[in-house]
Design a protein around this motif. Structure first.
Motif, short mmCIF file in Angstrom:
data_model
loop_
_atom_site.label_atom_id
_atom_site.label_comp_id
_atom_site.label_asym_id
_atom_site.label_seq_id
_atom_site.Cartn_x
_atom_site.Cartn_y
_atom_site.Cartn_z
N LEU A 1 14.56 -6.15 77.79
CA LEU A 1 14.82 -7.47 79.65
C LEU A 1 14.96 -6.41 80.43
N GLY A 2 15.26 -5.19 80.24
CA GLY A 2 15.73 -3.69 81.29
C GLY A 2 17.41 -3.22 81.39
N GLY A 3 17.71 -2.58 80.94
CA GLY A 3 18.91 -1.95 80.55
C GLY A 3 19.22 -1.03 81.37
N ARG A 4 20.41 -0.12 80.70
CA ARG A 4 20.82 0.91 80.75
C ARG A 4 21.16 1.93 79.98
N TYR A 5 20.85 3.05 80.45
CA TYR A 5 21.61 4.25 79.92
C TYR A 5 22.29 5.47 80.24
N ARG A 6 22.98 5.51 79.76
CA ARG A 6 24.57 5.85 79.79
C ARG A 6 25.08 7.35 79.68
N ILE A 7 24.65 8.80 80.20
CA ILE A 7 24.77 9.71 79.27
C ILE A 7 26.43 10.35 80.00
N ALA A 8 27.65 10.89 79.77
CA ALA A 8 28.92 11.20 80.29
C ALA A 8 28.82 12.70 80.01
N ASN A 9 30.22 13.70 79.90
CA ASN A 9 30.81 14.50 79.62
C ASN A 9 31.59 14.09 78.38
N PRO B 1 27.07 19.51 74.34
CA PRO B 1 27.59 19.60 73.21
C PRO B 1 28.56 18.42 73.60
N ARG B 2 29.05 18.22 72.42
CA ARG B 2 29.62 16.87 72.47
C ARG B 2 29.66 15.70 73.75
N SER B 3 28.49 15.86 74.40
CA SER B 3 28.13 14.71 75.62
C SER B 3 28.77 13.34 75.14
N VAL B 4 28.78 11.82 75.36
CA VAL B 4 28.69 11.25 75.38
C VAL B 4 27.48 10.49 75.82
N VAL B 5 26.26 9.53 74.67
CA VAL B 5 25.69 8.66 75.17
C VAL B 5 25.52 7.35 74.66
N ARG B 6 24.97 6.39 75.37
CA ARG B 6 25.57 5.28 75.62
C ARG B 6 23.91 4.01 75.53
N TYR B 7 23.40 3.09 75.29
CA TYR B 7 22.50 2.50 75.23
C TYR B 7 22.52 1.04 75.38
N LEU B 8 22.65 0.56 76.77
CA LEU B 8 22.41 -1.00 76.63
C LEU B 8 21.57 -1.90 76.81
N ASN B 9 20.98 -2.26 76.45
CA ASN B 9 19.77 -3.30 76.55
C ASN B 9 20.13 -5.08 76.01
N ALA B 10 18.71 -5.94 75.80
CA ALA B 10 19.28 -7.21 75.37
C ALA B 10 17.10 -7.46 75.20
N GLY B 11 17.02 -8.27 74.17
CA GLY B 11 15.44 -8.25 74.54
C GLY B 11 15.05 -9.77 74.06
N ALA B 12 13.94 -10.62 73.91
CA ALA B 12 13.63 -11.18 73.50
C ALA B 12 12.40 -11.45 72.01
N GLU B 13 11.93 -11.67 71.22
CA GLU B 13 11.30 -11.74 70.15
C GLU B 13 10.68 -13.06 69.96
N CYS B 14 9.27 -12.72 69.09
CA CYS B 14 8.69 -14.06 68.39
C CYS B 14 8.49 -13.04 67.35
N MET B 15 8.05 -14.04 66.10
CA MET B 15 7.94 -13.67 64.26
C MET B 15 7.18 -14.41 64.01
N VAL B 16 6.07 -14.04 63.14
CA VAL B 16 5.25 -15.21 62.40
C VAL B 16 5.45 -14.02 60.72
N LYS B 17 5.92 -14.81 59.89
CA LYS B 17 6.62 -14.09 58.50
C LYS B 17 5.86 -15.17 57.31
N TYR B 18 5.47 -14.56 56.46
CA TYR B 18 5.72 -14.61 55.44
C TYR B 18 6.04 -14.56 53.80
#
Length: 113
Positions: free
Chosen positions: A80-88, A48-65
């Motif tokens: 692109l590969g990131g980091r997941y961090r869990i702390a008290n 309980p009350r732990s801190v969770v952080r997610y960091l990442n970056a990405g690249a994307e293509c899209m076709v829209k109508y």
């Protein structure tokens, strides 16, 4: 709006995209995205009350109508590969996990009213 065919959108540094209007209804775009989210674990969950952080970056293509009130898109990309961090609860004694790149994709339909 760079020109009638090209549009650059930037919500720096979270979302940057370049869109090309092939016709009045069809659009192609590429985007770079940054993911950064921080959450506190609820009291009734494990650690309980732990801190969770997610960091990442990405690249994307899209076709829209887009026609009338409807917009449809299909998109795909990769993180692109990131980091997941869990702390008290005081954000100490952190455990860091490196994430590998991962592909993703999706479909979207929007109705404007």
């Amino acid at each position: 709006q760079i020109s009638k065919k090209w549009k650059l959108s930037a919500i720096f540094p979270m979302n940057i995209s370049l869109e090309y209007a092939a016709t009045s209804s069809w659009f192609l775009s590429i985007a770079a995205r940054a993911f950064d989210s921080r959450h506190r674990v609820k009291d009734h969950e494990s650690h309980p009350r732990s801190v969770v952080r997610y960091l990442n970056a990405g690249a994307e293509c899209m076709v829209k109508y887009a026609k009338g009130l409807w917009t449809f898109n299909i998109h795909g990309g990769t993180t692109l590969g990131g980091r997941y961090r869990i702390a008290n609860q005081r954000n100490h004694y952190a455990h860091n996990y490196k994430l590998k790149p991962s592909p993703y994709g999706g479909l979207e339909a929007d109705l404007k009213f």
